[in-house]
Design an enzyme around this catalytic site. Structure first.
Site, PDB file in Angstrom:
ATOM      1  CD  GLU A 275      -2.511   1.229   2.719  1.00  0.00           C
ATOM      2  OE1 GLU A 275      -3.490   1.985   2.831  1.00  0.00           O
ATOM      3  OE2 GLU A 275      -2.106   0.505   3.658  1.00  0.00           O
ATOM      4  CE  LYS A 339      -8.783   1.012   3.049  1.00  0.00           C
ATOM      5  NZ  LYS A 339      -7.820   1.462   4.072  1.00  0.00           N
ATOM      6  CB  CYS A 388      -5.143  -0.895   4.496  1.00  0.00           C
ATOM      7  SG  CYS A 388      -4.644  -0.573   6.218  1.00  0.00           S
TER       8      CYS A 388
END
Length: 507
Positions: A275, A339, A388
């Site tokens: 990330e 995301k 994440c």
């Protein structure tokens, strides 16, 4: 021994009662990753129920459960303080209060089951009501206020593949239900404890049966994960931008050439960077992409975590995304996944403009992606991207179109050398078992890993290390029952146990 200990707990009064409750909750945190001291639950959960059973009123039972939950979450999430220490000059005042404050709302999800257990009759009714309510409140915790299903009780078994195979049927919440029931058996006598041992044996047998068949041949793809090990406090400093980019490019170039020499001619190589790996907008910066592409061999594809922006006519960023982009050896972007599930306070500020502080780095909140979709990037098998902590949400990791594998990129440098990265890793492992899909995990500073579709570890890096990880891409397994029904089965079982215990209490 058990009876004597439990009688002693029931006699606690005054400040000793609250310290004991919080201490039992903290003790239960030792069962979580990376310690996995599961037997402590045989004291911590019966202790909670004994304290609750000795309460004179429902209100007192609530506060006993609250104290237990506060101790549990404060001990299990102590590492959150490390994220604050990366900018200690700005947020020094949060250091002593962040974790205790975070544990306060989370403690409510233990206080609820405690009150309901108090209302049930002692013995099996109380245990059934408590276990069912525990999981129903776990499910609520995964949804309320955008959800925070971190350190679910079932994750205590994620130290290996064998104990968690039942997650392919009932998910991690089903494991939580079984764990709460078994842990409470010391309250019910020797027969109940023997029954708990039989239940554990049944889970082990199920695991052995599921792991017994040989793994299918891997997909014709090699995986190369680059772990740059960049400290979070250095990440966005202007003078570090070029050194960080160089670290990833040089590490990729040498390792990719070595990896391709070992792969058959008809295999491709997927290189994964974690990330926000480098402090550049890779999707929006053709010059940097060309530098990166220079490190990619002909049969390679790079999947890189990066910040991505959408610009207005004045070339100012209007929206920013936390993304995963696929880059080919020509430097072209072949796929993008944004995301979807953003972190409150970390990636956007709830009640923006109303709070007196701003914890999000930079001047803009991130924008959530439009939805979860399988990413098709050239010849790479379609994959589901999890950025994440998206990986901690059971039944929310796979797009409608089932992919061939899952990719989780994360920046666990926020957590430092602590329990945080190991807890995050355990969640990723459980998602592989639940969905029957292999999972590759690239972390900024560990722990990076590859799991097969049954949650067996194929390869792993260390925490706080710089290096690369090379592994074949395991084959996908047929869809599991959990992947088809999601949380319904665990929720239904929990509700039925709760209702049965409640009925027994009213007989």
């Amino acid at each position: 021994m058990w009876d004597r200990l439990l009688r002693h707990l029931a006699s606690r009064r005054g400040w000793r009662l609250w310290v004991t409750a919080a201490g039992l909750g903290a003790l239960a945190a030792l069962a979580l990753p990376p310690v996995h001291a599961v037997p402590v639950l045989l004291v911590a959960i019966p202790g909670l129920l004994v304290l609750v059973g000795a309460a004179e009123t429902a209100r007192r039972a609530f506060w006993i459960g609250f104290a237990w939950g506060w101790g549990h979450f404060a001990a299990g999430l102590y590492w959150v303080t490390h994220a604050i220490l990366t900018e200690v000059e700005r947020f020094w005042w949060l250091v002593p209060i962040a974790v205790p404050a975070l544990a306060l709302p989370l403690a409510l999800f233990v206080a609820g089951p405690a009150v309901l257990a108090w209302k049930a009759r002692e013995g099996w009714p109380r245990v059934l009501v408590f276990a069912g309510a525990w999981v129903l409140f776990e499910l609520l915790r995964g949804w309320a206020f955008t959800g925070f299903p971190w350190n679910l009780l079932g994750t205590v078994w994620a130290f290996g593949a064998l104990p968690i195979q039942a997650a392919s049927v009932v998910g991690v919440h089903g494991l939580s239900l079984a764990t709460a029931l078994i842990a409470a058996t010391p309250l019910l006598g020797r027969r109940a404890m023997a029954g708990g041992a039989v239940a554990l044996s049944a889970f082990a047998v199920f695991g052995l049966v599921r792991l017994w068949p040989a793994e299918a041949p891997p997909q014709p793809v090699g995986i190369l994960i680059v772990q740059g090990n960049v400290a979070q406090e250095l990440k966005w400093r202007e003078e570090q931008r070029i050194p960080i980019l160089r670290r990833y490019i040089e590490g990729t170039r040498e390792a990719a050439l070595a990896a391709l020499r070992e792969l058959p001619e008809d295999h491709g190589l997927v290189i994964i960077w974690p990330e926000s790996a480098v402090p550049f907008l890779l999707a929006d910066d053709p010059e940097v992409r060309q530098l990166v592409a220079g490190a990619l061999p002909r049969r390679a594809m790079l999947l890189a975590g990066t910040v991505r922006a959408e610009f207005g006519e004045d070339r100012r960023a209007r929206r920013v995304f936390n993304s995963l982009v696929a880059i080919d050896p020509a430097g072209d972007v072949r796929g993008i996944a944004d995301k979807v599930h953003l972190v409150p306070f970390g990636e956007y500020m709830p009640l923006s403009g109303l709070l007196p502080i701003r914890l999000v780095q930079g001047g803009m909140d991130f924008t959530a992606g439009s939805g979860r979709q399988a990413v098709a990037a050239g010849w790479v098998p379609p994959f589901g991207a999890l950025i994440c902590y998206e990986v901690i949400f059971p039944a929310m990791v796979v797009p409608t179109e089932r992919p061939a594998w899952l990719v989780n990129v994360t920046n666990d440098a926020w957590f430092g050398i602590s329990a945080g990265p190991w807890q995050h890793l355990a969640a990723a492992r459980l998602r592989a078992v639940e969905e029957g899909l292999p999972l590759a995990r690239a972390a900024q500073t560990g722990v990076s890993a590859v799991f097969d579709s049954r949650g067996r570890e194929v390869a792993r890096t260390g925490l706080g290390e710089t290096g690369v990880l090379m592994a074949p891409l395991p084959a996908a397994r047929e869809s599991t029952l959990f992947s088809q029904v999601g949380l319904i089965l665990a929720a239904s079982l929990s509700l039925m146990l709760f209702a049965f215990g409640w009925w027994l209490s009213r007989r």
